[in-house]
Design a protein around this motif. Structure first.
Motif, PDB file in Angstrom:
ATOM      1  N   GLU A 202       0.829  -1.212   0.000  1.00 40.56           N
ATOM      2  CA  GLU A 202       0.000   0.000   0.000  1.00 40.56           C
ATOM      3  C   GLU A 202       0.860   1.258   0.000  1.00 40.56           C
ATOM      4  N   ASP A 203       1.938   1.245   0.775  1.00 38.86           N
ATOM      5  CA  ASP A 203       2.816   2.403   0.847  1.00 38.86           C
ATOM      6  C   ASP A 203       3.498   2.654  -0.497  1.00 38.86           C
ATOM      7  N   ALA A 204       3.998   1.583  -1.130  1.00 39.19           N
ATOM      8  CA  ALA A 204       4.680   1.736  -2.411  1.00 39.19           C
ATOM      9  C   ALA A 204       3.723   2.239  -3.491  1.00 39.19           C
ATOM     10  N   ALA A 205       2.522   1.651  -3.549  1.00 41.24           N
ATOM     11  CA  ALA A 205       1.556   2.072  -4.568  1.00 41.24           C
ATOM     12  C   ALA A 205       1.126   3.517  -4.354  1.00 41.24           C
ATOM     13  N   THR A 206       0.926   3.904  -3.114  1.00 45.58           N
ATOM     14  CA  THR A 206       0.536   5.288  -2.826  1.00 45.58           C
ATOM     15  C   THR A 206       1.622   6.267  -3.251  1.00 45.58           C
ATOM     16  N   ARG A 207       2.854   5.948  -2.967  1.00 46.76           N
ATOM     17  CA  ARG A 207       3.952   6.839  -3.349  1.00 46.76           C
ATOM     18  C   ARG A 207       4.070   6.943  -4.858  1.00 46.76           C
ATOM     19  N   ILE A 208       3.891   5.822  -5.548  1.00 42.52           N
ATOM     20  CA  ILE A 208       4.006   5.844  -7.008  1.00 42.52           C
ATOM     21  C   ILE A 208       2.902   6.691  -7.630  1.00 42.52           C
ATOM     22  N   PHE A 209       1.698   6.594  -7.092  1.00 40.20           N
ATOM     23  CA  PHE A 209       0.558   7.277  -7.705  1.00 40.20           C
ATOM     24  C   PHE A 209       0.379   8.721  -7.227  1.00 40.20           C
TER      25      PHE A 209
END
Length: 224
Positions: A202-209
């Motif tokens: 969740e953290d990685a996807a949030t940062r990417i988006f």
């Protein structure tokens, strides 16, 4: 070697015979528990549940504007986090894919990885629940048999015989708890690993988006 092994096998057979049918069920559950724990550890290692360095490096490259290096680094990873990060980067760099669809596709890949991480946990949860119940059932049945024997003996009842029947009946409760405790501990540990993976995804996807919100058309042109 055989001289040491034979008495051990004899004691094990005696223990299983004293516990009745319930102890055999618990013994089978103990074997299943050990097999599930070993399989789950191996499965998590294969999935890369503890490998997150490549994914974190890829996200950092993305956040610093080096999209090509981020995509290349993510493709080098073999863990769960790297696969989700790679999916997020590819959808984010696809200008033809709407933002909402890109997020949904990333969430779909993440859900698949989490389902793999949590596979087999229901079986451990079931064993941790039913093993003490089977042990208790064996104890109750053993107590019933002991008191029936006491009733049939009448005035000639021997308290030592009753005590022997009671402790033999209690064997199943102890055996059930012996199986349930490690199963419950392993279940808690595996769930904590899956929760940690979910948090990282969740953290990685949030940062990417969300970080910097790069121009998707420009990213797609750079990747072409």
């Amino acid at each position: 070697m055989l001289e040491t092994l034979n008495p051990t096998l004899t004691e094990l057979q005696s223990f299983l015979a004293q516990g009745g049918p319930a102890i055999w069920v618990i013994a089978a559950l103990s074997v299943a528990t050990l097999a599930l724990i070993l399989w789950k550890v191996w499965r998590l290692m294969v999935l890369g549940a503890w490998a997150g360095r490549t994914a974190r490096a890829s996200v950092e490259l993305w956040c610093h504007g080096d999209q090509e290096a981020a995509l290349r680094r993510a493709s080098e990873g073999r863990g769960m986090r790297s696969r989700v990060v790679l999916a997020a980067l590819r959808t984010q760099m696809n200008s033809a894919l709407p933002e909402a669809h890109a997020r949904e596709e990333t969430a779909r890949v993440a859900q698949q990885e989490l389902a793999r991480a949590r596979s087999g946990l229901r079986a451990l949860e079931l064993i941790a629940t039913i093993a003490p119940l089977i042990g208790l059932l064996g104890t109750v049945l053993g107590m019933i048999a002991a008191f029936q024997a006491l009733q049939e003996a009448g005035a000639r009842a021997d308290p030592a015989v009753l005590a022997g029947g009671i402790w033999e009946a209690l064997l199943t409760t102890a055996a059930g708890m012996t199986v349930a405790i490690p199963a419950s501990a392993a279940l808690t540990w595996f769930e904590s690993v899956a929760d940690h993976v979910q948090h990282d995804l969740e953290d990685a996807a949030t940062r990417i988006f969300t970080v910097s919100q790069p121009d998707r058309a420009a990213l797609a042109a750079a990747a072409a």
